[in-house]
Design a protein around this motif. Sequence first.
Motif, PDB file in Angstrom:
ATOM      1  N   ASP A  76       0.849  -1.182   0.000  1.00  0.00           N
ATOM      2  CA  ASP A  76       0.000   0.000   0.000  1.00  0.00           C
ATOM      3  C   ASP A  76       0.889   1.237   0.000  1.00  0.00           C
ATOM      4  N   PRO A  77       0.356   2.385  -0.399  1.00  0.00           N
ATOM      5  CA  PRO A  77       1.175   3.604  -0.343  1.00  0.00           C
ATOM      6  C   PRO A  77       1.830   3.787   1.018  1.00  0.00           C
ATOM      7  N   THR A  78       3.066   4.238   1.006  1.00  0.00           N
ATOM      8  CA  THR A  78       3.826   4.438   2.236  1.00  0.00           C
ATOM      9  C   THR A  78       3.059   5.378   3.169  1.00  0.00           C
ATOM     10  N   PRO A  79       2.849   4.976   4.426  1.00  0.00           N
ATOM     11  CA  PRO A  79       2.048   5.809   5.338  1.00  0.00           C
ATOM     12  C   PRO A  79       2.768   7.100   5.709  1.00  0.00           C
ATOM     13  N   PRO A  80       1.998   8.176   5.867  1.00  0.00           N
ATOM     14  CA  PRO A  80       2.593   9.447   6.268  1.00  0.00           C
ATOM     15  C   PRO A  80       2.837   9.493   7.768  1.00  0.00           C
ATOM     16  N   GLN A  81       3.692  10.415   8.179  1.00  0.00           N
ATOM     17  CA  GLN A  81       3.903  10.707   9.591  1.00  0.00           C
ATOM     18  C   GLN A  81       4.117  12.204   9.766  1.00  0.00           C
ATOM     19  N   MET A  82       4.014  12.662  10.996  1.00  0.00           N
ATOM     20  CA  MET A  82       4.122  14.089  11.268  1.00  0.00           C
ATOM     21  C   MET A  82       5.499  14.622  10.887  1.00  0.00           C
ATOM     22  N   GLU A  83       5.522  15.893  10.515  1.00  0.00           N
ATOM     23  CA  GLU A  83       6.764  16.546  10.128  1.00  0.00           C
ATOM     24  C   GLU A  83       7.684  16.773  11.315  1.00  0.00           C
ATOM     25  N   GLY A  84       7.111  17.109  12.457  1.00  0.00           N
ATOM     26  CA  GLY A  84       7.927  17.447  13.614  1.00  0.00           C
ATOM     27  C   GLY A  84       8.376  18.903  13.558  1.00  0.00           C
ATOM     28  N   PRO A  85       9.069  19.364  14.594  1.00  0.00           N
ATOM     29  CA  PRO A  85       9.410  20.796  14.691  1.00  0.00           C
ATOM     30  C   PRO A  85      10.713  21.198  14.011  1.00  0.00           C
ATOM     31  N   TYR A  86      11.445  20.247  13.386  1.00  0.00           N
ATOM     32  CA  TYR A  86      12.799  20.567  12.956  1.00  0.00           C
ATOM     33  C   TYR A  86      12.985  20.665  11.444  1.00  0.00           C
ATOM     34  N   PHE A  87      11.913  20.620  10.659  1.00  0.00           N
ATOM     35  CA  PHE A  87      12.075  20.742   9.215  1.00  0.00           C
ATOM     36  C   PHE A  87      12.480  22.155   8.831  1.00  0.00           C
ATOM     37  N   LYS A  88      13.387  22.278   7.825  1.00  0.00           N
ATOM     38  CA  LYS A  88      13.774  23.561   7.251  1.00  0.00           C
ATOM     39  C   LYS A  88      13.735  23.438   5.732  1.00  0.00           C
ATOM     40  N   PRO A 103      31.548  12.696  13.082  1.00  0.00           N
ATOM     41  CA  PRO A 103      31.511  11.527  13.966  1.00  0.00           C
ATOM     42  C   PRO A 103      30.221  10.733  13.774  1.00  0.00           C
ATOM     43  N   GLY A 104      30.289   9.451  14.120  1.00  0.00           N
ATOM     44  CA  GLY A 104      29.101   8.609  14.039  1.00  0.00           C
ATOM     45  C   GLY A 104      29.322   7.401  13.159  1.00  0.00           C
ATOM     46  N   THR A 105      28.436   6.436  13.274  1.00  0.00           N
ATOM     47  CA  THR A 105      28.495   5.215  12.461  1.00  0.00           C
ATOM     48  C   THR A 105      27.960   5.504  11.076  1.00  0.00           C
ATOM     49  N   ARG A 106      28.781   5.268  10.073  1.00  0.00           N
ATOM     50  CA  ARG A 106      28.380   5.546   8.698  1.00  0.00           C
ATOM     51  C   ARG A 106      27.179   4.682   8.314  1.00  0.00           C
ATOM     52  N   LEU A 107      26.240   5.315   7.587  1.00  0.00           N
ATOM     53  CA  LEU A 107      25.017   4.642   7.161  1.00  0.00           C
ATOM     54  C   LEU A 107      24.740   4.987   5.702  1.00  0.00           C
ATOM     55  N   THR A 108      24.508   3.968   4.890  1.00  0.00           N
ATOM     56  CA  THR A 108      24.112   4.165   3.502  1.00  0.00           C
ATOM     57  C   THR A 108      22.694   3.627   3.329  1.00  0.00           C
ATOM     58  N   VAL A 109      21.782   4.492   2.902  1.00  0.00           N
ATOM     59  CA  VAL A 109      20.391   4.105   2.681  1.00  0.00           C
ATOM     60  C   VAL A 109      20.129   4.100   1.180  1.00  0.00           C
ATOM     61  N   THR A 110      19.667   2.994   0.660  1.00  0.00           N
ATOM     62  CA  THR A 110      19.335   2.902  -0.755  1.00  0.00           C
ATOM     63  C   THR A 110      17.887   2.454  -0.904  1.00  0.00           C
ATOM     64  N   GLY A 111      17.323   2.705  -2.052  1.00  0.00           N
ATOM     65  CA  GLY A 111      15.954   2.270  -2.295  1.00  0.00           C
ATOM     66  C   GLY A 111      15.422   2.802  -3.599  1.00  0.00           C
ATOM     67  N   TYR A 112      14.122   2.596  -3.786  1.00  0.00           N
ATOM     68  CA  TYR A 112      13.433   3.027  -4.992  1.00  0.00           C
ATOM     69  C   TYR A 112      12.133   3.717  -4.614  1.00  0.00           C
ATOM     70  N   VAL A 113      11.614   4.506  -5.529  1.00  0.00           N
ATOM     71  CA  VAL A 113      10.285   5.095  -5.391  1.00  0.00           C
ATOM     72  C   VAL A 113       9.409   4.484  -6.478  1.00  0.00           C
ATOM     73  N   PHE A 224       9.829   3.406  -1.255  1.00  0.00           N
ATOM     74  CA  PHE A 224       8.611   4.192  -1.074  1.00  0.00           C
ATOM     75  C   PHE A 224       7.600   3.831  -2.156  1.00  0.00           C
ATOM     76  N   VAL A 225       6.337   3.725  -1.769  1.00  0.00           N
ATOM     77  CA  VAL A 225       5.248   3.552  -2.731  1.00  0.00           C
ATOM     78  C   VAL A 225       4.356   4.778  -2.617  1.00  0.00           C
ATOM     79  N   LEU A 226       4.279   5.562  -3.686  1.00  0.00           N
ATOM     80  CA  LEU A 226       3.510   6.795  -3.681  1.00  0.00           C
ATOM     81  C   LEU A 226       2.149   6.601  -4.337  1.00  0.00           C
ATOM     82  N   ASN A 227       1.213   7.426  -3.953  1.00  0.00           N
ATOM     83  CA  ASN A 227      -0.137   7.380  -4.526  1.00  0.00           C
ATOM     84  C   ASN A 227      -0.124   8.062  -5.891  1.00  0.00           C
ATOM     85  N   VAL A 228       0.606   7.446  -6.815  1.00  0.00           N
ATOM     86  CA  VAL A 228       0.776   7.970  -8.168  1.00  0.00           C
ATOM     87  C   VAL A 228       0.161   6.988  -9.150  1.00  0.00           C
ATOM     88  N   PRO A 229      -0.908   7.372  -9.852  1.00  0.00           N
ATOM     89  CA  PRO A 229      -1.510   6.451 -10.832  1.00  0.00           C
ATOM     90  C   PRO A 229      -0.507   6.115 -11.931  1.00  0.00           C
TER      91      PRO A 229
END
Length: 292
Positions: A76-88, A103-113, A224-229
């Motif tokens: 099903d289309p990917t569910p939405p969630q609140m934006e939160g207070p930190y978007f710019k 600093p921090g543990t390196r993370l690589t995120v891959t995927g498709y829309v 991500f699955v978008l509500n795109v016909p």
Amino acid sequence: MDGETTPGGATPGEASPPAEQGAPARHPSRKTVLRAALAASVAAPAVLMGVPALARTAGTAGGTPELTPECDDGDDPTPPQMEGPYFKPNSPRRTSLLDPGTPGTRLTVTGYVFGLACRPVANTLLDFWQADVNGAYDNTGFRFRGHQYTDAGGAFTLTTIVPGLYPGRTRHIHVKVQAPGRPVLTTQLYFPGEPRNSTDSLFDPRLLMTVRDAGGAREAAFDFVLNVPQTPGPSPTGGPTTPPPGGSWAAGTSYAAGARVTYGGAAYVCLQNHLAQPGWEPPAVPALWRAV
């Protein structure tokens, strides 16, 4: 969220209502198989491109059942969630959120829309923002903020770190996703196995990434699955498939994550629960099997 803008200047629209939580694991969908084919840089087998929806909805008057949408096979289309207070808005365009010495543990995120017919959506905007290793957001600059666009195959790659924790929330990454000319989806991505997942009131298991360790770093995947016909793909050919060239893998078998099989003289480990089907042999679907 009224009046909110993204780097593309769009105003978010109303998202589709989320589906029921806690659904049991299903066998691979058209999206999963397409993802594997795209990741392998080859076309998906014709026999898989037109896999029909798995569920039907009975008519209210007992008439002919109505087919569910072409991609409604657990994706099903990917569910939405609140934006939160930190978007710019107006984040820089980049695929890496790292600076020298970050600093921090390196993370690589891959995927498709994907759209509703499980076909990839090119030139989709993805705007990411997250906390640093200490759980703090940069509200004056653009550290750990950036946007990018999917390529011609609907793929994206984000290089960042595993975000830190802060009071009241589990570990997460924020994202806005907008296909060309379509409303904005605002949502969050989560990490499996986090103790705070069970106490964070916003946590949604449908938004869990697939994450694995990679030599001191981590690799994650999410589609991500978008509500795109979209126009559905080609119909299945129904033609015969080639028998496996020896090994323990067998079509019709239910495999659990961690199961091991052999196929064509090589060994593989299962990455997610699924029911094996012809055309989904281990070498052909890296989303389901990894060579060991």
